[in-house]
Design an enzyme around this catalytic site. Structure first.
Site, PDB file in Angstrom:
ATOM      1  N   ARG A 223     -57.722  50.981  15.465  1.00  0.00           N
ATOM      2  CA  ARG A 223     -56.721  50.380  14.584  1.00  0.00           C
ATOM      3  C   ARG A 223     -56.678  48.879  14.835  1.00  0.00           C
ATOM      4  O   ARG A 223     -56.731  48.428  15.991  1.00  0.00           O
ATOM      5  CB  ARG A 223     -55.335  50.986  14.849  1.00  0.00           C
ATOM      6  CG  ARG A 223     -55.223  52.455  14.448  1.00  0.00           C
ATOM      7  CD  ARG A 223     -55.203  52.620  12.940  1.00  0.00           C
ATOM      8  NE  ARG A 223     -55.096  54.006  12.515  1.00  0.00           N
ATOM      9  CZ  ARG A 223     -56.114  54.795  12.217  1.00  0.00           C
ATOM     10  NH1 ARG A 223     -57.343  54.337  12.321  1.00  0.00           N
ATOM     11  NH2 ARG A 223     -55.921  56.039  11.812  1.00  0.00           N
ATOM     12  N   HIS A 271     -64.730  48.630   8.112  1.00  0.00           N
ATOM     13  CA  HIS A 271     -64.017  49.910   8.234  1.00  0.00           C
ATOM     14  C   HIS A 271     -64.909  51.076   7.792  1.00  0.00           C
ATOM     15  O   HIS A 271     -64.559  51.867   6.905  1.00  0.00           O
ATOM     16  CB  HIS A 271     -62.718  49.894   7.425  1.00  0.00           C
ATOM     17  CG  HIS A 271     -61.703  50.875   7.947  1.00  0.00           C
ATOM     18  ND1 HIS A 271     -60.345  50.631   7.936  1.00  0.00           N
ATOM     19  CD2 HIS A 271     -61.852  52.105   8.510  1.00  0.00           C
ATOM     20  CE1 HIS A 271     -59.712  51.673   8.458  1.00  0.00           C
ATOM     21  NE2 HIS A 271     -60.606  52.579   8.810  1.00  0.00           N
TER      22      HIS A 271
END
Length: 308
Positions: A223, A271
């Protein structure tokens, strides 16, 4: 007939409807899968937090909300969602994460970047064996445990850290504040796979980055908020941290003006470390609905107090 609502962005419906129907049929479930059931009639919601559904007040018969995402930090703060919430633990997503993490650990271990930069000269530098390269994985949930185990099987001495005590074969498990400092101090390569909660924000900051050995490398597929951006840049500029590979960010897409893009000691990936796979995710959703319908505990249910 079990009424299941699919609540995600429209393009996801095209991707998921066939794998879901196939998985329900294979599990022997009679399911009416739609995008627009009357809220009060819905038994289960298959959910992505970026869908139009944000108010669960009318879903009075709903037995569970089944997230398509592994991370649930964008759901747990929704006060209208009082139904049991299950995060996605998808074998395909896990396999993708293991492959991505293992690939970048080996890239650092073998100093592949150096080899690519010195193609015009003969300058042999022999890397150590994996058994001489300590790796630490912060976070021993489903993804962290799978990555730690895969690295240990390659011969790396792996330390894993979690909030509470855990035990994994081949992994030196640490927990709590004392264990955290020990885990960082051992890490020539550090992998971050913690959840995004108030307690984990800025896990890597100026103080904790200083606990890493000089020359350590960082890999973050977990994250974005786990790392304090300015502190990482300072640690890289000082030479204390040799390199960072970052797949997740506080703002995504990463703004073009962000200093991470141009920094010579940062690798940015967009990502891509792990993605939910419709085929295997559908099988997991069908399995959980089958459990719910037969009175078995739901798998991967979120602890609202912990946030994961």
């Amino acid at each position: 007939m079990i009424k299941v609502q699919f609540a995600a962005r429209p393009e996801r419906w095209d991707t998921y409807q066939t794998p879901l129907r196939d998985a329900f049929a294979k599990a022997g479930l009679q399911v009416d899968l739609r995008q627009n059931h009357p809220p009060g009639e819905v038994d289960y919601v298959i959910y992505a937090p970026n869908s139009d559904l944000q108010d669960f007040t009318g879903y009075t018969a709903c037995k569970a909300v089944l997230s398509l995402w592994a991370g649930v930090e964008k759901i747990t703060g929704n006060t209208t969602l009082t139904q049991p919430l299950c995060r996605m633990v998808d074998p395909g997503l896990t396999a993708g994460m293991v492959e991505w993490v293992t690939g970048h650990v080996l890239r650092y271990h073998l100093d592949t970047d150096r080899s690519l930069k010195t193609q015009d000269c003969w300058d042999p530098v022999v890397p150590p064996l994996a058994q001489e390269r300590p790796v630490t994985v912060l976070g021993l949930g489903a993804l962290g445990a799978a990555c730690a185990t895969a690295l240990a099987q390659l011969g790396f001495p792996v330390t894993g850290w979690s909030r509470s005590a855990k035990s994994l074969d081949q992994i030196t498990c640490a927990h709590g504040s004392d264990g955290f400092q020990h885990a960082l101090s051992q890490a020539q390569i550090l992998v971050l796979l913690l959840p995004d909660t108030p307690a984990t924000e800025n896990t890597l900051n100026a103080e904790t980055l200083a606990m890493l050995p000089r020359g350590a490398r960082i890999i973050n597929p977990g994250r974005g908020p786990l790392i304090e951006d300015a502190a990482l840049l300072a640690a890289l500029d000082s030479g204390h941290i040799a390199h960072a590979t970052l797949d997740v960010f506080r703002q995504e897409p990463l703004p073009q003006e962000h200093p991470f893009w141009a920094h010579p000691q940062i690798t940015v990936t967009p990502h891509i470390a792990a993605e939910t796979r419709p085929l295997t995710a559908s099988q997991m959703i069908a399995k959980n609905i089958q459990r719910g319908e037969t009175g078995l505990p739901l798998l991967n249910q979120v602890n609202r107090e912990l946030g994961y």
